[in-house]
Design an enzyme around this catalytic site. Structure first.
Site, mmCIF file in Angstrom:
data_model
loop_
_atom_site.group_PDB
_atom_site.id
_atom_site.type_symbol
_atom_site.label_atom_id
_atom_site.label_comp_id
_atom_site.label_asym_id
_atom_site.label_seq_id
_atom_site.Cartn_x
_atom_site.Cartn_y
_atom_site.Cartn_z
ATOM 1 N N ASP A 229 0.841 -1.195 0.000
ATOM 2 C CA ASP A 229 0.000 0.000 0.000
ATOM 3 C C ASP A 229 0.874 1.242 0.000
ATOM 4 O O ASP A 229 1.789 1.378 0.813
ATOM 5 C CB ASP A 229 -0.899 0.031 1.238
ATOM 6 C CG ASP A 229 -1.624 1.369 1.354
ATOM 7 O OD1 ASP A 229 -2.516 1.616 0.520
ATOM 8 O OD2 ASP A 229 -1.267 2.176 2.252
ATOM 9 N N LYS B 56 -3.659 5.809 -3.645
ATOM 10 C CA LYS B 56 -4.748 6.649 -3.165
ATOM 11 C C LYS B 56 -4.931 7.897 -4.021
ATOM 12 O O LYS B 56 -4.018 8.321 -4.722
ATOM 13 C CB LYS B 56 -4.496 7.032 -1.702
ATOM 14 C CG LYS B 56 -4.272 5.797 -0.814
ATOM 15 C CD LYS B 56 -4.020 6.169 0.624
ATOM 16 C CE LYS B 56 -3.726 4.932 1.456
ATOM 17 N NZ LYS B 56 -2.354 4.433 1.250
ATOM 18 N N TYR C 19 2.813 10.098 0.414
ATOM 19 C CA TYR C 19 3.971 9.553 1.099
ATOM 20 C C TYR C 19 5.256 10.001 0.407
ATOM 21 O O TYR C 19 5.685 9.424 -0.599
ATOM 22 C CB TYR C 19 3.915 8.025 1.146
ATOM 23 C CG TYR C 19 2.669 7.477 1.813
ATOM 24 C CD1 TYR C 19 1.936 8.231 2.722
ATOM 25 C CD2 TYR C 19 2.216 6.192 1.532
ATOM 26 C CE1 TYR C 19 0.792 7.727 3.331
ATOM 27 C CE2 TYR C 19 1.084 5.674 2.143
ATOM 28 C CZ TYR C 19 0.372 6.453 3.031
ATOM 29 O OH TYR C 19 -0.749 5.946 3.634
ATOM 30 N N LEU D 168 2.449 0.123 20.553
ATOM 31 C CA LEU D 168 2.394 -1.325 20.778
ATOM 32 C C LEU D 168 3.681 -2.047 20.390
ATOM 33 O O LEU D 168 3.742 -3.272 20.444
ATOM 34 C CB LEU D 168 1.197 -1.936 20.033
ATOM 35 C CG LEU D 168 -0.183 -1.472 20.535
ATOM 36 C CD1 LEU D 168 -1.298 -2.134 19.729
ATOM 37 C CD2 LEU D 168 -0.359 -1.775 22.020
#
Length: 343
Positions: free
Chosen positions: A57, A84, A62, A242
């Site tokens: 992706d 996108k 970006y 995380l």
């Protein structure tokens, strides 16, 4: 480059497009927050493709086109790809080396401008296919629509997309220039707002259905199952909290988030499981989730994510997480039987 079949593949919505359950998030190789050498980006993609990750992706945003260029230079034709629309890149004079713009360092000499109109979508798509060296895009996503990126202007942009830009995406799919269409967002509200007026195949949802938070269970995921809309889960580590970083939602983590992340980490450690392994595997247990895409910038990170993806996790951990109130009681876990989105 060769592709292997060591990772399961899942179908996107009711389309013929499929993705590997573990994908490659390519924002990082657009120089997100720091520079990445061309050679390191190439090695990361090569390692991913050789070890079975066959879905990438990316987006014009970006690195202002840099990520798309790097993906296009290294992507095997058999790999699935999403990019996108919603931003148009306008040419500018090259900024001085070391310049950070919109979170990306030393991006390409373009300035992004939001444009959700029919013409804007078509212009963005044409430019992306040139950078990606592809005439066909497997999955095309409307990027960053909604309140989080647009604030008080959100309704204005949504109206333009629904009245104009969505038609462009639908036409591209009908012409078979695109295999599937959807949204790429960081919030659930805009998804619920747009779904009744569109025929989407997928939603790339970043950070809103993770080991840390499961609010998407309440409305969005049931609606996606009903409509046979697949979820591609971005940001499974919630921007780093995380995996031991102190970032959440692209910023410093608030105290309550840090507290919960530490509690999750302690319980995982008690069961001999790395917290990132539980975070990476958890979302895929939901029948609406087709793929999880952590960001990666090096071959070492790809290797680590593959190890985490294949880590054995005892059922006792998932039971303990629910018992301690750290996981939504209705959240499916990997010990449960996962039914396909499309029968």
């Amino acid at each position: 480059m060769s592709l292997t079949s060591s990772l399961p593949r899942n179908t996107i919505g009711t389309t013929a497009v499929s993705v590997t359950a573990l994908g490659f998030g390519a924002a990082g190789i657009g120089n997100l927050y720091r520079t990445v050498a061309d050679e390191d980006a190439e090695k990361a993609l090569d390692y991913a493709f050789r070890h079975g990750i066959a879905y990438v992706d990316t987006a014009p945003h970006y690195g202002q086109g840099l990520s798309e260029r790097r993906v296009g230079a290294n992507l095997p034709t058999r790999a699935s790809l999403s990019t996108k629309v919603g931003r148009v890149l306008d040419s500018i004079s090259p900024p001085p080396p070391g310049t950070e713009r919109h979170g990306f360092v030393d991006g390409d000499p373009f300035e992004p401008r939001f444009d959700y109109s029919y013409d804007g979508i078509m212009r963005s798509f044409e430019a992306s296919t040139a950078r990606l060296k592809r005439d066909y895009i497997d999955i095309l996503l409307c990027h960053d629509i909604g309140e989080m990126p647009h604030g008080d202007n959100a309704a204005h942009h949504t109206k333009i997309f629904l009245n104009s830009g969505y038609r462009a995406m639908d036409e591209l799919k009908a012409a078979r220039n695109v295999g599937a269409i959807g949204l790429g967002v960081n919030e659930t509200g805009i998804c619920l707002e747009v779904l009744p007026y569109t025929d989407l195949d997928t939603i790339l949802l970043a950070g809103r259905y993770t080991l840390l938070e499961q609010g998407a269970l309440d409305e969005l995921l049931p609606e996606c199952l009903r409509r046979k809309v697949s979820i591609i889960l971005g940001g499974p580590f919630n921007s780093g909290i995380l995996v031991g970083d102190n970032h959440y939602n692209y910023g410093a983590a608030p105290e309550d988030v840090v507290k919960k992340a530490k509690a999750l980490g302690r319980l995982c450690a008690d069961h001999g499981v790395p917290l990132p392994a539980a975070a990476l595997q958890f979302p895929l247990a939901h029948p609406a989730v087709a793929c999880v895409i952590p960001g990666m910038v090096s071959a070492g990170q790809v290797e680590t994510n593959l190890e985490l993806f294949h880590t054995d996790i005892p059922a006792e951990l998932w039971n303990a997480l629910k018992h301690e109130g750290l996981l939504h009681e209705d959240a499916p876990t990997p010990q449960d039987t996962k039914k396909p989105v499309v029968s």
